[in-house]
Design an enzyme around this catalytic site. Structure first.
Site, PDB file in Angstrom:
ATOM      1  N   TYR A  83      23.546  64.424  71.699  1.00  0.00           N
ATOM      2  CA  TYR A  83      24.779  64.547  72.412  1.00  0.00           C
ATOM      3  C   TYR A  83      24.913  65.726  73.014  1.00  0.00           C
ATOM      4  CZ  TYR A  83      25.862  59.593  72.943  1.00  0.00           C
ATOM      5  OH  TYR A  83      25.201  58.421  72.791  1.00  0.00           O
ATOM      6  N   LYS A 109      19.717  56.901  60.789  1.00  0.00           N
ATOM      7  CA  LYS A 109      17.888  56.875  60.632  1.00  0.00           C
ATOM      8  C   LYS A 109      17.016  57.962  59.183  1.00  0.00           C
ATOM      9  CE  LYS A 109      15.148  53.799  62.254  1.00  0.00           C
ATOM     10  NZ  LYS A 109      15.061  52.572  61.867  1.00  0.00           N
ATOM     11  N   ASP A 134      19.244  50.425  61.786  1.00  0.00           N
ATOM     12  CA  ASP A 134      18.825  49.106  62.392  1.00  0.00           C
ATOM     13  C   ASP A 134      19.893  47.849  61.634  1.00  0.00           C
ATOM     14  OD1 ASP A 134      16.678  50.041  60.930  1.00  0.00           O
ATOM     15  OD2 ASP A 134      15.437  49.857  61.435  1.00  0.00           O
ATOM     16  N   ASP A 159      27.617  55.457  68.299  1.00  0.00           N
ATOM     17  CA  ASP A 159      27.636  54.935  69.687  1.00  0.00           C
ATOM     18  C   ASP A 159      27.716  54.075  69.673  1.00  0.00           C
ATOM     19  OD1 ASP A 159      28.538  55.316  72.821  1.00  0.00           O
ATOM     20  OD2 ASP A 159      27.050  56.574  73.384  1.00  0.00           O
TER      21      ASP A 159
END
Ligand code: NAP
Length: 418
Positions: A157, A227, A281, A305
């Site tokens: 971002y 992640k 995930d 987000d």
């Protein structure tokens, strides 16, 4: 500073910061408010009315200072984000805003992102809890009582990206493949390229906000969501810096999940926060399957987000979900939802998200009694079946109210509960 095109309310006083960096809040603070685009003109006055009533019921007053951004600023200043607006928020420290429209693909960049960046509001905080009576797609929405902290200033971002087909994108491709030794890894032909910076400084200050919040509010755990199995030097680094910070700055107040099991057989002592981490995930499915095991979450920007919207859906969706952007001694509260232009000015949409964003703002002021009153009054209103269209279509036998009628019903409940 003096302001050209906005009025400073005569009766209010400014919030300041003491030498320890803590807010010093008078009982009659000046609070800047940006109504925002689209449905901002519906939900913002509704929230003002409710927050004023809660302040008054607890012996205080709010002195609003109207500021302009987006469409209203284009009318007044002929620009999207006037410096005066940014400076007024900086000077008054605690403010609230409605949604601002961002054109997709072309046009100006997000004003929301610009505001957060200019004011260095580096943490986006979203408390996600269920209110009695709010319809939900899951069987046990009450199991969710989570506070998400999402990094606001870096990750993909940060806005460092190059458009496919431009010389700049080709220069970056060449640099990556030839000079940095990545060979022929990027497909031939036009390619858009973005950069994902995740820094030690940015990660640690975000995770510090999350741990401090957990300690202050008697929460049990902080989960670092990343992640890192795939992105080792960015997402895994975020996790590692989080554990490093916990060890460096919090001593016995914070323990890791390993220590929890090795030394305490899975039962954390009171007043201790457990820091753990989960891959993003897996975390998304655990939100649904082991909801009650998660408390405070700290995440880089993109994970945050996705995850906070998914969590928001479990407790009733966009009309309900509140948020705030936090910096050092600074807070800009804002609902999670956007400007929903098709409903603008119809006195129809749900102002709860904006009202509950105001609740976070009241907590930042240290007005916990007023904040609790807002929450309880909203809950009493919804559980009595008085709701706006979005919730009305999901429940049986409720009364469908306009935005303004709903705000009045919440104010009545404030008077009753106070
Ligand atoms: P949106 O404005 O959040 O609206 C999407 C849908 O969510 C609406 O059509 C409505 O669903 C529901 N909804 C949103 N707010 C609601 C409320 N207060 N009460 C009841 N239902 C509500 O999302 P969008 O259409 O994707 O975005 C519109 C603009 O807002 C874009 O320019 C986007 O960039 C901007 N945006 C701004 C912010 C911000 O200012 N922080 C955040 C997100 C998006 P139904 O029609 O199904 O009832």
């Amino acid at each position: 500073m003096s302001y050209d095109r906005v009025e400073v309310p005569a009766d209010g006083e400014r919030i300041t910061v003491d030498e320890d960096g803590e807010l010093d809040v008078p009982s009659n603070p000046i609070i800047p408010i940006i109504y925002g685009d689209g449905i901002g003109k519906d939900v913002s006055p509704a929230a003002q009315q409710v927050l004023e009533a809660a302040a008054e019921a607890t012996g205080r007053s709010i002195n609003w200072m109207r500021l302009y951004a987006g469409e209203s600023a284009r009318e007044r200043y002929d620009e999207n984000l006037p410096e005066e607006t940014v400076e007024a928020i900086r000077e008054h420290r605690v403010a609230i805003k409605g949604p601002l429209t961002t054109p997709v693909g072309s046009g100006f960049r997000s004003l929301n992102v610009a505001l957060r960046k200019k004011l260095d509001l580096y943490a986006n905080m979203r408390p996600t809890y269920h209110l009695d009576g709010v319809p939900s797609p899951v069987t046990h929405p009450e199991k969710m009582d989570m506070v998400n902290f999402r990094e606001n200033t870096e990750d993909v971002y940060a806005g460092i990206e190059w458009e496919a087909g431009t010389d700049d994108a080709e220069r970056v491709r060449e640099f990556v493949e030839e000079e940095m030794g990545f060979g022929d890894t990027i497909h031939d032909g036009p390619v858009g390229i973005g950069l994902k910076p995740i820094s030690e400084f940015g990660s640690k200050r975000l995770i510090r906000q999350a741990i401090d919040y957990a300690l202050r509010n008697g929460r049990d755990s902080v989960t670092l969501v990343h992640k890192g199995n795939i992105m080792k030097f960015t997402e895994a680094a975020f996790r590692d810096w989080g554990y490093e910070l916990a060890a460096e700055e919090y001593g016995d107040e914070v323990i890791t999940e390993d220590v929890l099991w090795d030394e305490y057989d899975g039962e954390a002592p009171d007043d201790v926060v457990v820091v753990k981490d989960r891959i993003a995930d897996n975390m998304l499915q655990q939100l649904l399957t082991r909801t009650e095991q998660y408390d405070v979450l700290a995440m880089p920007n993109l994970n945050g987000d996705y995850l906070s919207d998914a969590a928001g859906a479990q407790i009733g969706g966009l009309g309900i979900a509140p948020g705030a952007n936090l910096g050092e001694g600074a807070c800009l509260a804002e609902p999670v939802h956007g400007s929903a232009p098709k409903y603008a000015g119809e006195d129809k949409v749900n102002p709860t998200a904006m009202i509950l964003s105001g609740r976070i703002m009241l907590e930042q002021l240290g007005w916990d009694d007023a904040a609790d009153l807002v929450r309880d009054a909203v809950e009493a209103t919804i559980s009595s079946g008085k709701v706006t269209y979005d919730l009305h279509r999901q429940i049986e036998g409720g009364t469908k109210l306009a935005t303004s009628e709903y705000a009045e019903a919440v104010v009545e409940n404030i008077h009753e509960l106070a």
